[in-house]
Write a protein that holds these residues in place. Sequence first.
Motif, PDB file in Angstrom:
ATOM      1  N   THR A 150      22.206  19.540  27.031  1.00  0.00           N
ATOM      2  CA  THR A 150      22.159  18.316  27.100  1.00  0.00           C
ATOM      3  C   THR A 150      23.890  18.254  27.182  1.00  0.00           C
ATOM      4  OG1 THR A 150      22.700  19.178  24.598  1.00  0.00           O
ATOM      5  CG2 THR A 150      20.671  18.420  25.051  1.00  0.00           C
ATOM      6  N   GLN A 192      16.683  13.027  26.942  1.00  0.00           N
ATOM      7  CA  GLN A 192      16.328  14.249  26.519  1.00  0.00           C
ATOM      8  C   GLN A 192      18.197  14.590  26.519  1.00  0.00           C
ATOM      9  OE1 GLN A 192      14.187  17.571  28.521  1.00  0.00           O
ATOM     10  NE2 GLN A 192      14.668  18.794  26.751  1.00  0.00           N
ATOM     11  N   GLU A 222      19.520  13.814  23.290  1.00  0.00           N
ATOM     12  CA  GLU A 222      19.038  14.851  21.939  1.00  0.00           C
ATOM     13  C   GLU A 222      17.691  15.123  22.404  1.00  0.00           C
ATOM     14  OE1 GLU A 222      17.814  16.073  18.900  1.00  0.00           O
ATOM     15  OE2 GLU A 222      16.315  14.647  20.074  1.00  0.00           O
ATOM     16  N   SER A 223      18.055  17.010  22.113  1.00  0.00           N
ATOM     17  CA  SER A 223      16.854  17.928  22.634  1.00  0.00           C
ATOM     18  C   SER A 223      15.876  18.046  21.547  1.00  0.00           C
ATOM     19  CB  SER A 223      17.789  18.671  23.005  1.00  0.00           C
ATOM     20  OG  SER A 223      16.733  19.302  24.381  1.00  0.00           O
ATOM     21  N   ARG A 224      16.811  18.708  20.360  1.00  0.00           N
ATOM     22  CA  ARG A 224      16.006  19.195  19.080  1.00  0.00           C
ATOM     23  C   ARG A 224      14.528  18.442  18.450  1.00  0.00           C
ATOM     24  NH1 ARG A 224      16.810  20.276  13.843  1.00  0.00           N
ATOM     25  NH2 ARG A 224      18.601  18.567  14.092  1.00  0.00           N
ATOM     26  N   ARG A 239      12.048  18.320  21.518  1.00  0.00           N
ATOM     27  CA  ARG A 239      11.016  19.743  21.263  1.00  0.00           C
ATOM     28  C   ARG A 239       9.865  19.106  20.704  1.00  0.00           C
ATOM     29  NH1 ARG A 239      15.428  23.788  23.252  1.00  0.00           N
ATOM     30  NH2 ARG A 239      13.639  25.086  22.772  1.00  0.00           N
ATOM     31  N   ARG A 262      14.022   9.359  15.891  1.00  0.00           N
ATOM     32  CA  ARG A 262      14.857   9.980  16.784  1.00  0.00           C
ATOM     33  C   ARG A 262      15.658   8.473  17.529  1.00  0.00           C
ATOM     34  NH1 ARG A 262      14.398  11.041  22.192  1.00  0.00           N
ATOM     35  NH2 ARG A 262      16.034  12.254  23.054  1.00  0.00           N
TER      36      ARG A 262
END
Lengths: 571, 243
Positions: A113, B41, B44-46, B49, B112
């Motif tokens: 990220t 992504q 922000e990835s969490r 996912r 999100r």
Amino acid sequence: MTDSTPHRRTRRGGRAPLGRVMAQVAMVMNLDKCIGCHTCSVTCKQTWTNRAGTEYVWFNNVETRPGLGYPRGHEDQEKWKGGWRLKHGRLVPRTGGRARRLARLFANPELPTLDDYYQPWTYDYETLTTAPLGDDLPTARPRSLIDGADTEITWGPNWDDDLGGGPGPLAADPVLAQLEKVGERVRLEYEQAFMFYLPRICEHCLNPSCVAVCPSGALYKRIEDGIVLVDQDRCRGWRMCVSGCPYKKVYFNHRTGKAEKCTLCYPRIEAGEPTVCSETCVGRLRYLGIMLYDADRVGEAASVTDERELYEAQLDCFLDPHDPEVARAADKSGIPHDWVTAARRSPVRALISDYRVALPLHPEYRTMPMVWYVPPLSPIVEALSRDGHDGEDPACLFGAIDSLRIPLEYLAGLFTAGDTAPVEAALCRLAAMRSYMRRINLGEERDPRLAEAVGMDAARMEEMYRLLALAKYEERYVIPTSYTGEVPRDPGEAGCGLEGEGGPGMYEDPADAFHALSPLPGQAAAQTSGTAGTAAGSASSPTSGRLNLLNWNGKGRPAGLFPRRRGGEQA
Amino acid sequence: MTHVHIALWGVLPYLVLGVFLCGTAWRYRYDRFGFTTRSSQLYESRLLRVGGPLFHYGLFLVIAGHAVGLLIPEWVTERLRVSEHFYHLNALVVGGAAGLATVAGLGVLLWRRLRVRAVRAATSRSDRLVHPLLLAVLLAGLTATASSAASGSYDYRMGVSVWFRSLFELEPDVAAMRAAPLPYQVHALLAMGLFALWPFSRLVHAFTVPLGYLARPYIVYRSRGRAVRQAARDGSPARPGTR
């Protein structure tokens, strides 16, 4: 040669069958000369990535090693899963095969990220001029370039420059961590510290894993010069390439939703000019040239079981352009003659294959990288002079290379998957060159034994000195102009849209008009397709019946080579 | 009233289909660069996912359910001896679960999009239209599915499905749709809105499902020159995968 399959000379003097010859524009960087000025990074950024969406994108960056690199800790492939691994003897991307990649289209678990790079920011300069008159000095507060909010700067593109990050970030260096795993206790106290700069661009690998993991097939390797590019119209923003590349040199443009990467400044390379990073390098440490390699051997070389043999395996892929059979095979693969000539003069080939002082960066990723590095002798010389020794005395230097294990192991962790022997050999050659040239500079007698001790002779030693120390512009960059390694044009196919009848591309080439060829045997197809108009008009031209020897492929006897015999039949 | 129904169920579908097809062709012709997932992504990835796969995989199931329910006529399942009760129980349980998963995934994604500043800043105008619409379509569809749980409820295979198939026979069965309960009508109407917006939003990325990857060699080579000429190379042909 009695058998028809072409063979090539191997490095050990034998002969081996020769596959398809391909050419690659490769780079070598001489790390001893890098002063970490970041001019390459800045000029590259100004040229390619000074746009919204690419604020954090550095096609070229200069890292201080030991250090974290960019993005932070990118060399930790247990975490990021870049490059290839061997699975039952076969090469598979470390991120997983095709099915696994497709199953993870909707969220790539290994994508860094922005925090792993850094949050790009600007400053609120406006308050400096618009703040009302008061007792306090107005300040320009940092503001995020991503969402426009006030932000705190906690990391930047070169936060650990010159070990500025302190022992904390330093200890997180994946290469150091690897060393500790094998029992090398690395102490980071001041008096034992060493550092050097590592400029990095895309490696334009022979076996690129970013290309392999792209579901859309948007990334490709160019046949002519091996440059790895992203087709922006085919990229769908699946972001697999970002995690697939172990060097983290493919970036995601968060505005356009497309992948972008170092292009090796292909418009400049095509014109025979060096890349922007090379051109502007203050230390003149970058070398650009052609490497010929056997494309059919790449897969085999990349799947060698022992990681430490990957360096040698890659060396075995490279072909000697002086070998006449290689030159012939190159011609058969459509590589023009001036490229083979350039490969003979290639400084990159000299440093990689002849002098063997350049080494690949992280060969253990199995991507067969094509930007190589001359390892720095400076950590060792510095350690010597710090202890009051003569940093150029050969006996001292050779002894030190052997005894200063930590820098050596560290360099081996970067360049040879941990095998210190090639690094040691390269450093010894550089040390021998220093000592050899110092005698000359001091007016002493030349000492060929110094050269022989490292497997070279006096003449090559001086050539290497010229290339590494003097580094003349035209010797550093030997880049032939581009070609379209192409077959004769298909007769049924229309060419470029501008080349139509009366179109702006439809000018008459004066050279063609002058030579007004008569068709050669075997060239008839090319004639009818490309220059049909000229051929038709040639009968009435004053040069009709003349032969352009430049177009003769040496086969057969072209019409017009000899005068007609009496009776009309040709000689 | 009849005129409205004819307009909605007899004319509008064709208009939508026209916009959908022509719009996509136009977009592909003039904005191939814009065919992208526009992934966020990187910011922000969490949450992504969790939400991304939940939404997309749920959606695949939902689409498969629609294909079965709308395209396969009742006499086929009867011939295959699938009992009416089993069929509808299956549609209710599997379809409902898939629908709930999709809505949950979309919920995470919308949360999100609203709460993560960077993602919110990257939201385009078409996103602002498409996301609520998508949610509305899903909720209407779920309502329709839930209403079928009641005994003696509406059998969409005798109504909506007949209408849907009749569209492709160019003889729209307006009456079949007119008789459908409100949730079905709303669902169909909103879905048409979604299809009309499709070519002009990020939804086009659905057309770029990279199935070819499964059959492609890992390394792609391409020539500087025209790709077509590459194929014509005789002697040593380009590697497979070269276009």
